[in-house]
Design a protein around this motif. Structure first.
Motif, PDB file in Angstrom:
ATOM      1  N   HIS A 135      19.167 -27.640  -0.635  1.00 53.21           N
ATOM      2  CA  HIS A 135      19.518 -28.863   0.066  1.00 53.21           C
ATOM      3  C   HIS A 135      18.261 -29.355   0.752  1.00 53.21           C
ATOM      4  CE1 HIS A 135      21.697 -31.779   2.437  1.00 53.21           C
ATOM      5  NE2 HIS A 135      21.083 -31.330   3.490  1.00 53.21           N
ATOM      6  N   ASP A 136      17.816 -30.533   0.406  1.00 55.21           N
ATOM      7  CA  ASP A 136      16.548 -31.059   0.910  1.00 55.21           C
ATOM      8  C   ASP A 136      15.452 -30.030   0.625  1.00 55.21           C
ATOM      9  OD1 ASP A 136      17.895 -33.312   1.763  1.00 55.21           O
ATOM     10  OD2 ASP A 136      18.192 -32.548   3.776  1.00 55.21           O
ATOM     11  N   ARG A 137      14.755 -29.593   1.652  1.00 62.16           N
ATOM     12  CA  ARG A 137      13.703 -28.592   1.470  1.00 62.16           C
ATOM     13  C   ARG A 137      14.180 -27.230   1.958  1.00 62.16           C
ATOM     14  NH1 ARG A 137       9.448 -31.433   4.949  1.00 62.16           N
ATOM     15  NH2 ARG A 137      11.378 -31.833   5.992  1.00 62.16           N
ATOM     16  N   ILE A 138      15.455 -27.007   1.964  1.00 65.41           N
ATOM     17  CA  ILE A 138      16.014 -25.780   2.520  1.00 65.41           C
ATOM     18  C   ILE A 138      16.347 -24.813   1.395  1.00 65.41           C
ATOM     19  CG2 ILE A 138      17.960 -24.821   3.808  1.00 65.41           C
ATOM     20  CD1 ILE A 138      18.075 -27.500   5.299  1.00 65.41           C
ATOM     21  N   ARG A 139      15.939 -23.562   1.569  1.00 68.68           N
ATOM     22  CA  ARG A 139      16.306 -22.510   0.630  1.00 68.68           C
ATOM     23  C   ARG A 139      17.486 -21.754   1.209  1.00 68.68           C
ATOM     24  NH1 ARG A 139      10.994 -19.275   0.296  1.00 68.68           N
ATOM     25  NH2 ARG A 139      10.891 -19.996   2.426  1.00 68.68           N
ATOM     26  N   VAL A 140      18.380 -21.308   0.360  1.00 71.44           N
ATOM     27  CA  VAL A 140      19.573 -20.599   0.803  1.00 71.44           C
ATOM     28  C   VAL A 140      19.515 -19.184   0.271  1.00 71.44           C
ATOM     29  CG1 VAL A 140      22.090 -20.570   0.696  1.00 71.44           C
ATOM     30  CG2 VAL A 140      20.880 -22.746   0.823  1.00 71.44           C
ATOM     31  N   HIS A 141      19.894 -18.236   1.107  1.00 73.00           N
ATOM     32  CA  HIS A 141      19.752 -16.835   0.733  1.00 73.00           C
ATOM     33  C   HIS A 141      20.860 -16.008   1.380  1.00 73.00           C
ATOM     34  CE1 HIS A 141      17.600 -13.435  -0.746  1.00 73.00           C
ATOM     35  NE2 HIS A 141      17.176 -13.012   0.425  1.00 73.00           N
ATOM     36  N   LEU A 142      21.351 -15.027   0.662  1.00 71.49           N
ATOM     37  CA  LEU A 142      22.304 -14.058   1.208  1.00 71.49           C
ATOM     38  C   LEU A 142      21.676 -12.674   1.104  1.00 71.49           C
ATOM     39  CD1 LEU A 142      25.606 -15.444  -0.268  1.00 71.49           C
ATOM     40  CD2 LEU A 142      25.230 -14.963   2.142  1.00 71.49           C
ATOM     41  N   PRO A 143      20.764 -12.336   2.038  1.00 77.34           N
ATOM     42  CA  PRO A 143      20.083 -11.042   1.944  1.00 77.34           C
ATOM     43  C   PRO A 143      20.984  -9.897   2.381  1.00 77.34           C
ATOM     44  CG  PRO A 143      19.429 -12.151   3.937  1.00 77.34           C
ATOM     45  CD  PRO A 143      20.324 -13.107   3.180  1.00 77.34           C
ATOM     46  N   GLY A 144      20.691  -8.693   1.881  1.00 79.07           N
ATOM     47  CA  GLY A 144      21.371  -7.492   2.341  1.00 79.07           C
ATOM     48  C   GLY A 144      20.855  -7.104   3.715  1.00 79.07           C
ATOM     49  N   LEU A 145      21.525  -6.200   4.373  1.00 82.18           N
ATOM     50  CA  LEU A 145      21.182  -5.795   5.733  1.00 82.18           C
ATOM     51  C   LEU A 145      19.745  -5.287   5.839  1.00 82.18           C
ATOM     52  CD1 LEU A 145      22.038  -5.370   8.632  1.00 82.18           C
ATOM     53  CD2 LEU A 145      22.967  -3.157   7.975  1.00 82.18           C
ATOM     54  N   ALA A 146      19.298  -4.447   4.902  1.00 83.81           N
ATOM     55  CA  ALA A 146      17.937  -3.904   4.978  1.00 83.81           C
ATOM     56  C   ALA A 146      16.899  -5.019   4.918  1.00 83.81           C
ATOM     57  CB  ALA A 146      17.709  -2.905   3.847  1.00 83.81           C
ATOM     58  N   GLU A 147      17.117  -6.008   4.066  1.00 83.37           N
ATOM     59  CA  GLU A 147      16.182  -7.124   3.946  1.00 83.37           C
ATOM     60  C   GLU A 147      16.172  -7.963   5.206  1.00 83.37           C
ATOM     61  OE1 GLU A 147      15.282 -10.899   1.030  1.00 83.37           O
ATOM     62  OE2 GLU A 147      16.666  -9.361   0.366  1.00 83.37           O
ATOM     63  N   ARG A 148      17.335  -8.180   5.815  1.00 78.51           N
ATOM     64  CA  ARG A 148      17.398  -8.975   7.056  1.00 78.51           C
ATOM     65  C   ARG A 148      16.572  -8.303   8.145  1.00 78.51           C
ATOM     66  NH1 ARG A 148      22.751  -8.773   6.292  1.00 78.51           N
ATOM     67  NH2 ARG A 148      23.121  -7.782   8.277  1.00 78.51           N
ATOM     68  N   ARG A 149      16.642  -6.991   8.232  1.00 74.32           N
ATOM     69  CA  ARG A 149      15.901  -6.274   9.272  1.00 74.32           C
ATOM     70  C   ARG A 149      14.402  -6.430   9.095  1.00 74.32           C
ATOM     71  NH1 ARG A 149      19.536  -0.851   9.296  1.00 74.32           N
ATOM     72  NH2 ARG A 149      21.181  -1.645  10.658  1.00 74.32           N
ATOM     73  N   ARG A 150      13.942  -6.640   7.859  1.00 76.99           N
ATOM     74  CA  ARG A 150      12.508  -6.761   7.606  1.00 76.99           C
ATOM     75  C   ARG A 150      11.959  -8.136   7.944  1.00 76.99           C
ATOM     76  NH1 ARG A 150      13.732  -3.934   2.771  1.00 76.99           N
ATOM     77  NH2 ARG A 150      13.663  -5.887   1.639  1.00 76.99           N
ATOM     78  N   GLY A 151      12.744  -9.234   7.887  1.00 72.37           N
ATOM     79  CA  GLY A 151      12.075 -10.518   8.013  1.00 72.37           C
ATOM     80  C   GLY A 151      12.842 -11.691   8.579  1.00 72.37           C
ATOM     81  N   ALA A 152      14.001 -11.527   9.114  1.00 76.27           N
ATOM     82  CA  ALA A 152      14.733 -12.686   9.620  1.00 76.27           C
ATOM     83  C   ALA A 152      14.262 -13.060  11.011  1.00 76.27           C
ATOM     84  CB  ALA A 152      16.233 -12.395   9.633  1.00 76.27           C
ATOM     85  N   CYS A 182      19.488 -20.027   5.893  1.00 74.98           N
ATOM     86  CA  CYS A 182      18.788 -21.115   5.230  1.00 74.98           C
ATOM     87  C   CYS A 182      17.358 -21.101   5.752  1.00 74.98           C
ATOM     88  CB  CYS A 182      19.476 -22.460   5.434  1.00 74.98           C
ATOM     89  SG  CYS A 182      19.826 -22.911   7.122  1.00 74.98           S
ATOM     90  N   GLY A 183      16.428 -21.454   4.894  1.00 74.60           N
ATOM     91  CA  GLY A 183      15.034 -21.348   5.285  1.00 74.60           C
ATOM     92  C   GLY A 183      14.212 -22.518   4.819  1.00 74.60           C
ATOM     93  N   ARG A 184      13.089 -22.671   5.477  1.00 79.07           N
ATOM     94  CA  ARG A 184      12.132 -23.713   5.118  1.00 79.07           C
ATOM     95  C   ARG A 184      10.834 -23.028   4.698  1.00 79.07           C
ATOM     96  NH1 ARG A 184      15.353 -25.732   9.071  1.00 79.07           N
ATOM     97  NH2 ARG A 184      16.130 -27.821   8.729  1.00 79.07           N
ATOM     98  N   ALA A 185      10.105 -23.660   3.785  1.00 81.63           N
ATOM     99  CA  ALA A 185       8.875 -23.082   3.269  1.00 81.63           C
ATOM    100  C   ALA A 185       7.670 -23.361   4.168  1.00 81.63           C
ATOM    101  CB  ALA A 185       8.609 -23.604   1.862  1.00 81.63           C
ATOM    102  N   ASN A 186       7.629 -24.511   4.839  1.00 81.73           N
ATOM    103  CA  ASN A 186       6.450 -24.858   5.619  1.00 81.73           C
ATOM    104  C   ASN A 186       6.851 -25.521   6.925  1.00 81.73           C
ATOM    105  OD1 ASN A 186       3.813 -25.242   6.373  1.00 81.73           O
ATOM    106  ND2 ASN A 186       3.446 -26.906   4.930  1.00 81.73           N
ATOM    107  N   PRO A 187       6.785 -24.846   8.043  1.00 82.69           N
ATOM    108  CA  PRO A 187       6.405 -23.446   8.181  1.00 82.69           C
ATOM    109  C   PRO A 187       7.559 -22.543   7.745  1.00 82.69           C
ATOM    110  CG  PRO A 187       7.037 -24.314  10.320  1.00 82.69           C
ATOM    111  CD  PRO A 187       7.084 -25.462   9.336  1.00 82.69           C
ATOM    112  N   VAL A 188       7.237 -21.312   7.380  1.00 83.72           N
ATOM    113  CA  VAL A 188       8.251 -20.359   6.925  1.00 83.72           C
ATOM    114  C   VAL A 188       9.193 -20.060   8.081  1.00 83.72           C
ATOM    115  CG1 VAL A 188       8.672 -18.034   6.064  1.00 83.72           C
ATOM    116  CG2 VAL A 188       6.739 -19.359   5.199  1.00 83.72           C
ATOM    117  N   LEU A 189      10.477 -20.261   7.830  1.00 87.19           N
ATOM    118  CA  LEU A 189      11.488 -20.033   8.864  1.00 87.19           C
ATOM    119  C   LEU A 189      12.821 -19.752   8.191  1.00 87.19           C
ATOM    120  CD1 LEU A 189      12.460 -20.254  11.878  1.00 87.19           C
ATOM    121  CD2 LEU A 189      13.003 -22.633  11.340  1.00 87.19           C
TER     122      LEU A 189
END
Length: 146
Positions: free
Chosen positions: A126-143, A40-47
């Motif tokens: 949910h609220d200001r939270i974004r939900v994502h199910l990234p693949g392994l390659a994408e997780r390695r780039r930015g989690a 789950c992520g937030r837009a401001n700040p990006v997390l």
């Protein structure tokens, strides 16, 4: 030397130390490109982070993890095993809940994580939270953790 001791004593009196405990889920599923993990992520700040939160009164850590995953992502998950826990220190900003007037409280936090798999419910906003199910390659780039 006495001046240093006096300064340390004054600092100790001003710095309140708290302990906090939370629990969360490492929700995994097999996707087309390997394992997906629910973030789950937030837009401001990006997390981007694993869903987690504090227990309600009388709630055990396992129930907290299941509830927090559902509240933060909309995904109902079943618990498989305890993964482990992390501990870290942070300072609450002044004016934040639990923050001391004129300066934040230092907090020592332990987060307990549990391995889970999705059991139902669509991922949703949910609220200001974004939900994502990234693949392994994408997780390695930015989690990141939070």
């Amino acid at each position: 030397m006495a001046e240093k001791t006096d300064h340390k004593e004054k600092t100790r009196k001003r710095s309140r130390v708290e302990t906090a405990v939370s629990a969360g889920g490492v929700v995994l599923r097999r996707g087309e490109n390997g394992l997906d993990v629910l973030l789950c992520g937030r837009a401001n700040p990006v997390l981007w982070a694993l869903p987690k939160g504090g227990p309600e009164p009388g709630e055990d850590l396992e129930a907290t993890a299941i509830r927090e995953v559902a509240e933060e992502t909309g995904v109902q998950a079943s618990l498989k095993a305890k993964v482990g826990s992390i501990t870290y220190w942070f300072t609450r900003p002044s004016g934040a809940p639990g923050g001391a007037p004129g300066g934040g409280a230092r907090c020592h936090k332990t987060v307990h994580f549990f391995l889970m798999e999705p059991a139902g419910g669509p991922a949703r906003r949910h609220d200001r939270i974004r939900v994502h199910l990234p693949g392994l390659a994408e997780r390695r780039r930015g989690a990141a953790h939070g």
